[in-house]
Motif scaffolding. Structure first.
Motif, PDB file in Angstrom:
ATOM      1  N   GLY A  38      -5.816   1.561   1.396  1.00  0.00           N
ATOM      2  CA  GLY A  38      -6.476   0.265   1.499  1.00  0.00           C
ATOM      3  C   GLY A  38      -6.230  -0.476   2.789  1.00  0.00           C
ATOM      4  N   ARG A  39      -4.998  -0.678   3.178  1.00  0.00           N
ATOM      5  CA  ARG A  39      -4.699  -1.441   4.386  1.00  0.00           C
ATOM      6  C   ARG A  39      -3.336  -1.010   4.910  1.00  0.00           C
ATOM      7  N   ARG A  40      -3.096  -1.334   6.169  1.00  0.00           N
ATOM      8  CA  ARG A  40      -1.798  -1.062   6.779  1.00  0.00           C
ATOM      9  C   ARG A  40      -0.894  -2.268   6.538  1.00  0.00           C
ATOM     10  N   PRO A  41       0.262  -2.090   5.919  1.00  0.00           N
ATOM     11  CA  PRO A  41       1.110  -3.238   5.596  1.00  0.00           C
ATOM     12  C   PRO A  41       1.889  -3.741   6.816  1.00  0.00           C
ATOM     13  N   ARG A  42       2.489  -4.902   6.671  1.00  0.00           N
ATOM     14  CA  ARG A  42       3.424  -5.382   7.692  1.00  0.00           C
ATOM     15  C   ARG A  42       4.633  -4.456   7.719  1.00  0.00           C
ATOM     16  N   PRO A  46       0.822  -1.216   0.000  1.00  0.00           N
ATOM     17  CA  PRO A  46       0.000   0.000   0.000  1.00  0.00           C
ATOM     18  C   PRO A  46       0.853   1.261   0.000  1.00  0.00           C
ATOM     19  N   ARG A  49      -2.042   8.337   5.951  1.00  0.00           N
ATOM     20  CA  ARG A  49      -2.981   7.348   5.422  1.00  0.00           C
ATOM     21  C   ARG A  49      -2.262   6.288   4.597  1.00  0.00           C
ATOM     22  N   TRP A  50      -2.723   5.072   4.765  1.00  0.00           N
ATOM     23  CA  TRP A  50      -2.306   3.960   3.911  1.00  0.00           C
ATOM     24  C   TRP A  50      -3.429   3.677   2.929  1.00  0.00           C
TER      25      TRP A  50
END
Length: 241
Positions: A75-79, A13, A72-73
């Protein structure tokens, strides 16, 4: 980068900082920043001491909350994983530091030691697995912190001046590890004030001075045609405020 790794990297992301600033006790330490980080890139934060590199990194990683603006990320927050200038290590052996990280990440007990030993081997620390982590040399501690990060398979890795005060051999070991992470499809955000290191590692450069982001460009553009007087002076090795 092979095809599978390339496809995985494109799914990282994007990270957007929108008017992000930070103040403490009435003093502005980071002026509003608009920045977008995307793709599988090696992005180096550069600037003189006190420019705001570490602060910006901690905000991006989520260790600090901005006093203005949004992070902001897409879509999703990555590892994510972060390695500090002075690694935070447990009062345990090198091996136990890694098995603990695996336990926290839900890896079954039977798999922890084999995976940890594989990581120690990869980072040249196999002979030190029983040694207390906190008595290792500075370079060994950095490699152990990188091995711990490796086990979490981060999509984005934050590195806060990881080679500061290390000898040339240790610096090379850390830089090789950074390249290995990137080859696996990890986006890198790393701070440094070392021009030579940035030339070796950077795809992109974000240049800060006085708590402001003054430039964000490809490394080639930054080093051949810096756009601001501050960046020009920094590259010449002159004092920058």
């Amino acid at each position: 980068m092979n095809e599978m790794t390339r496809l995985a990297a494109t799914a990282i992301p994007s990270l957007s900082l929108q008017g992000v600033g930070f103040a403490h006790r009435g003093q502005t330490l980071l002026h509003p920043v608009d920045l977008r980080l995307e793709g599988c890139r090696r992005i180096l934060l550069m600037g003189p001491n006190g420019a705001g590199k570490s602060l910006l990194m901690r905000l991006a990683h989520g260790l600090l909350m901005p006093t203005q603006g949004q992070i902001r990320w897409d879509g999703r927050r990555p590892r994510q994983s972060m390695v500090f200038q002075r690694p935070v290590l447990l009062k345990r052996t090198a091996l136990a530091n890694l098995t603990y990280a695996l336990a926290v990440n839900g890896v079954p007990r039977m798999r922890r030691k084999p995976l940890a030993r594989e990581a120690l081997e990869r980072f040249g620390l196999a002979a030190l697995e029983k040694r207390p982590a906190r008595v290792l040399s500075g370079g060994e501690q950095q490699r152990l912190a990188l091995a711990r990060a490796w086990l979490t398979e981060p999509e984005m890795l934050f590195l806060d001046e990881p080679t500061s005060a290390l000898d040339p051999a240790a610096i090379k070991a850390v830089e090789d590890a950074v390249l290995d992470f990137h080859a696996r499809g990890t986006r890198i955000l790393m701070s440094t004030h070392d021009l030579y290191q940035a030339r070796r590692l950077a795809d992109d450069v974000v240049f800060l001075c006085g708590g402001r982001v003054l430039e964000h460009s490809s490394a080639t553009d930054f080093f051949t045609a810096p756009a601001t007087p501050q960046a020009q002076a920094f590259i010449r090795g002159e004092l920058v405020w």
